[in-house]
Write an enzyme that holds these catalytic residues in place. Structure first.
Site, PDB file in Angstrom:
ATOM      1  N   ASP A 120      -5.883 -10.979   8.191  1.00 35.41           N
ATOM      2  CA  ASP A 120      -4.684 -11.809   8.027  1.00 35.41           C
ATOM      3  C   ASP A 120      -5.024 -13.279   8.215  1.00 35.41           C
ATOM      4  O   ASP A 120      -5.083 -13.764   9.351  1.00 35.41           O
ATOM      5  CB  ASP A 120      -3.644 -11.332   9.060  1.00 35.41           C
ATOM      6  CG  ASP A 120      -2.405 -12.205   9.096  1.00 35.41           C
ATOM      7  OD1 ASP A 120      -2.128 -12.890   8.095  1.00 35.41           O
ATOM      8  OD2 ASP A 120      -1.722 -12.174  10.132  1.00 35.41           O
TER       9      ASP A 120
ATOM     10  N   ASP B 270      -3.663 -10.414   4.137  1.00 37.72           N
ATOM     11  CA  ASP B 270      -3.429 -11.108   2.863  1.00 37.72           C
ATOM     12  C   ASP B 270      -4.729 -11.259   2.073  1.00 37.72           C
ATOM     13  O   ASP B 270      -5.814 -10.905   2.560  1.00 37.72           O
ATOM     14  CB  ASP B 270      -2.759 -12.469   3.111  1.00 37.72           C
ATOM     15  CG  ASP B 270      -3.411 -13.233   4.262  1.00 37.72           C
ATOM     16  OD1 ASP B 270      -4.660 -13.190   4.335  1.00 37.72           O
ATOM     17  OD2 ASP B 270      -2.703 -13.828   5.086  1.00 37.72           O
TER      18      ASP B 270
ATOM     19  N   ASP C  58      -1.045   5.140  -9.368  1.00 36.57           N
ATOM     20  CA  ASP C  58      -0.186   5.798  -8.388  1.00 36.57           C
ATOM     21  C   ASP C  58       0.617   6.936  -9.042  1.00 36.57           C
ATOM     22  O   ASP C  58       1.109   6.782 -10.172  1.00 36.57           O
ATOM     23  CB  ASP C  58       0.785   4.733  -7.843  1.00 36.57           C
ATOM     24  CG  ASP C  58       1.544   5.184  -6.617  1.00 36.57           C
ATOM     25  OD1 ASP C  58       0.915   5.527  -5.620  1.00 36.57           O
ATOM     26  OD2 ASP C  58       2.790   5.185  -6.664  1.00 36.57           O
TER      27      ASP C  58
ATOM     28  N   GLU D 120      -4.140   9.184  -9.134  1.00 36.18           N
ATOM     29  CA  GLU D 120      -3.683   9.834  -7.911  1.00 36.18           C
ATOM     30  C   GLU D 120      -2.813  11.014  -8.357  1.00 36.18           C
ATOM     31  O   GLU D 120      -1.615  10.877  -8.568  1.00 36.18           O
ATOM     32  CB  GLU D 120      -2.862   8.868  -7.054  1.00 36.18           C
ATOM     33  CG  GLU D 120      -2.549   9.446  -5.695  1.00 36.18           C
ATOM     34  CD  GLU D 120      -1.137   9.172  -5.191  1.00 36.18           C
ATOM     35  OE1 GLU D 120      -0.892   9.365  -3.991  1.00 36.18           O
ATOM     36  OE2 GLU D 120      -0.254   8.808  -5.988  1.00 36.18           O
TER      37      GLU D 120
HETATM   38  C1  NOJ Z   1       1.504   7.322  -3.493  1.00 32.24           C
HETATM   39  C2  NOJ Z   1       1.088   6.197  -2.615  1.00 32.24           C
HETATM   40  O1  NOJ Z   1      -0.240   6.382  -2.230  1.00 32.24           O
HETATM   41  C3  NOJ Z   1       2.058   6.197  -1.469  1.00 32.24           C
HETATM   42  O2  NOJ Z   1       1.652   5.347  -0.436  1.00 32.24           O
HETATM   43  C4  NOJ Z   1       3.417   5.825  -1.988  1.00 32.24           C
HETATM   44  O3  NOJ Z   1       4.366   5.919  -0.959  1.00 32.24           O
HETATM   45  C5  NOJ Z   1       3.843   6.757  -3.128  1.00 32.24           C
HETATM   46  N1  NOJ Z   1       2.780   7.025  -4.048  1.00 32.24           N
HETATM   47  C6  NOJ Z   1       4.964   6.133  -3.894  1.00 32.24           C
HETATM   48  O4  NOJ Z   1       4.510   5.071  -4.667  1.00 32.24           O
END
Ligand code: NOJ
Length: 553
Positions: free
Chosen positions: A30, A38, A216, A277
């Site tokens: 930070d 940041d 994501d 993911e």
């Molecule tokens: C997966 C992410 O890794 C997580 O942290 C997040 O809460 C959810 N997707 C929603 O975006």
């Protein structure tokens, strides 16, 4: 780009063997001193990652966001949130990373936006059936007056998956879908306008020079036609692990999106990579994300979820190599991230702890810190010897345990609020890093502010302390990464060896890898010379919860 090419020339598919270090920006370093990490903080600490020996960094979201889900609720995909800095700070960080030969992967959150996103604000003002609403998933409710949600789906963070809006004329109106928090409305990916917008967002970051994207919820973007009711089994993981045929996870249509993105990335020179993911229940299903014309990598969550058991660990490694190999993709390996209990604690849990549940003050059987750390170090020693790409999560190189004693008043994970404290959620793995033993906030910044409190005993885990100790977890990670690079462990194949039912054993060229997951020491073969071991030992009898890399005369 000059320094990058020394590591991997364009066309070398660097991502096949890379060690990628996840930075959770709000907890890394930070520079501003406001208690939230940041981008300038990251830039200031890049040398420590160079010394650690990683190939790339992945940054969790730093884009404009009201931070209702720690940045996974994006209001503007093309700008930096003032909490983290500016676009100039991003460019400075990227160039500084590239100058050190470190590639930069950014997080892209395409399943949903923030409710503060301009499109969602327009949708709220627009009428049912309008093009503005068609960018999200709005439906009329059931019941006489539309007072019931359109279906029975449950949000990953607890509670229902639908939120009712008030129409412009003040009457109760339609409902919109949110797999996560109500402040995270899901896009409708059947809408071409959404697809075009994300192609443009990809290009925005590719033009700035990023080396790839972590995508994501890469298994959630398409929902089954008709949005049929679905009730998950009681023991299902919230992100989809363990469930099959779920109408909002792993629908076939998601793959067209990634084929399209693959083509966008291929327009750029060099190797740009997509990592998904996708929490799918089996490795066979997971491997669908990395067919040759789709993503380049996907997280190996079945590996992450494997308990500390020799058969289970051996099996998941075999299956990973087989299933990813069958589609021509590298396997990835991961033990920790910002959504799961840190593996230095998780591997010593004796009770089930589904993803997202977390551990905290009232968890009945708290993990033993010493056992957890020994297993974590052994698990990483196995992981970094495996062919493929490995992901590390910031702080695991220090051996950080999960922070369990966070006072309720500090908790920020929406899971905690949506379940009324029934699930602790993920704050315990997100606590700001300790850099120095005696500095304010252990050197996270100069002011001592910290968005989540750091446990008082974290001075001992600080980088400064561990750098001076050759038996520390940090020293172990540095050795493992250096030997992995020297021997090219990220590519090639492995040969299995037999060391009994309580061990995992294989060979990488001349280097043997042996992990003791049993309850008694294991004899090393005569003539063994230890290269690296996860704990100091006499070189003959490998203690329990220990792994070693050795050569044989
Ligand atoms: C997966 C992410 O890794 C997580 O942290 C997040 O809460 C959810 N997707 C929603 O975006």
């Amino acid at each position: 780009m000059a320094q990058l090419e020394q590591i991997a020339a364009p066309g070398s598919e660097w991502w096949r063997s890379a060690v990628i270090y996840q930075i959770y920006p709000r907890s890394f370093a930070d520079a501003s001193g406001d208690g939230i990490g940041d981008l300038p903080g990251i830039t200031s600490r890049l040398d420590s990652l160079k010394e650690l020996g990683v190939d790339a960094i992945w940054l969790s979201p730093f884009m404009t966001s009201p931070q209702r889900d720690a940045g996974y609720d994006v209001a503007d995909y093309r700008d930096v949130d003032p909490l983290f800095g500016t676009l100039d700070d991003f460019d400075t960080m990227l160039n500084a990373a590239h100058a050190r030969g470190i590639r930069v992967v950014v997080d892209l959150v395409p399943n949903h936006s923030s409710a503060q996103h301009a499109w969602f604000q327009e949708a709220l003002k627009a009428a049912p059936g309008s093009p503005e609403r068609a960018r999200y998933i709005f439906r009329d409710g059931k019941g006489k007056n539309g007072e019931l949600p359109p279906n029975n789906w449950e949000s990953v963070f607890g509670g229902g998956m639908w939120e009712r809006v008030t129409e412009a004329d003040g009457t109760p109106g339609q409902w919109y879908l949110h797999i996560f928090d109500p402040t995270q409305p899901d896009f409708d990916w059947n809408n071409e306008e959404v697809r075009e917008e994300f192609r443009s967002i990809l290009r925005f970051w590719l033009d700035r020079g990023v080396d790839g994207f972590r995508v994501d919820v890469a298994h959630g973007m398409i929902k089954a036609d008709g949005l049929p009711d679905y009730t998950p089994p009681a023991d299902a993981d919230s992100m989809g692990g363990g469930e099959a045929n779920v109408p909002y996870w792993g629908q076939d249509g998601v793959h067209d999106i990634y084929r399209d993105w693959h083509r966008v990335l291929a327009e750029y020179d060099g190797d740009r990579a997509l990592c998904g993911e996708a929490w799918m229940p089996t490795l066979k299903q997971t491997a669908l994300w990395v067919r040759p014309d789709e993503m380049h990598q996907t997280f190996n969550f079945p590996y992450l979820m494997t308990e500390w058991d020799a058969k289970a660990l051996g099996d998941v490694i075999r299956e990973s190599l087989d299933e990813f190999g069958a589609v021509g993709a590298p396997s990835t390996w991961v033990l920790s991230n910002h959504d799961v209990v840190r593996h230095a604690s998780r591997l010593a849990l004796t009770d089930d702890n589904p993803q997202g549940e977390g551990i905290g003050p009232n968890t009945p059987h708290k993990p033993d810190t010493a056992i957890g750390l020994a297993r974590a170090r052994a698990a990483t020693t196995v992981m970094l010897a495996l062919p493929g790409s490995a992901y590390l999560y910031q702080g695991e190189e220090l051996g950080l345990p999960e922070a369990m004693e966070i006072p309720d008043a500090f908790r920020q994970d929406p899971t905690w609020f949506r379940t009324n404290g029934e699930r602790y959620g993920r704050d315990g793995c997100r606590v700001p890093l300790p850099w120095e033993a005696d500095a304010p906030a252990f050197g996270f910044n100069e002011t001592g502010a910290s968005w989540l409190p750091q446990p008082a005993d974290w001075a001992a885990y600080s980088r400064e302390v561990e750098e001076k100790d050759e038996t520390s977890t940090l020293s172990l990670y540095k050795q493992l990464l250096a030997v992995r690079r020297e021997h090219g462990f990220g590519s090639g194949s492995l040969v299995w060896e037999d060391a009994g039912t309580h061990a995992v054993a294989f060979r990488r060229g001349a280097v043997h890898v042996l992990a003791n997951l049993g309850t008694k020491p294991l004899e090393l073969p005569a003539g063994a010379t230890v290269i690296v071991s996860s704990q100091p030992f006499d070189g003959t009898a490998l203690p329990v919860d220990t792994a070693v890399w050795y050569t044989k005369a």
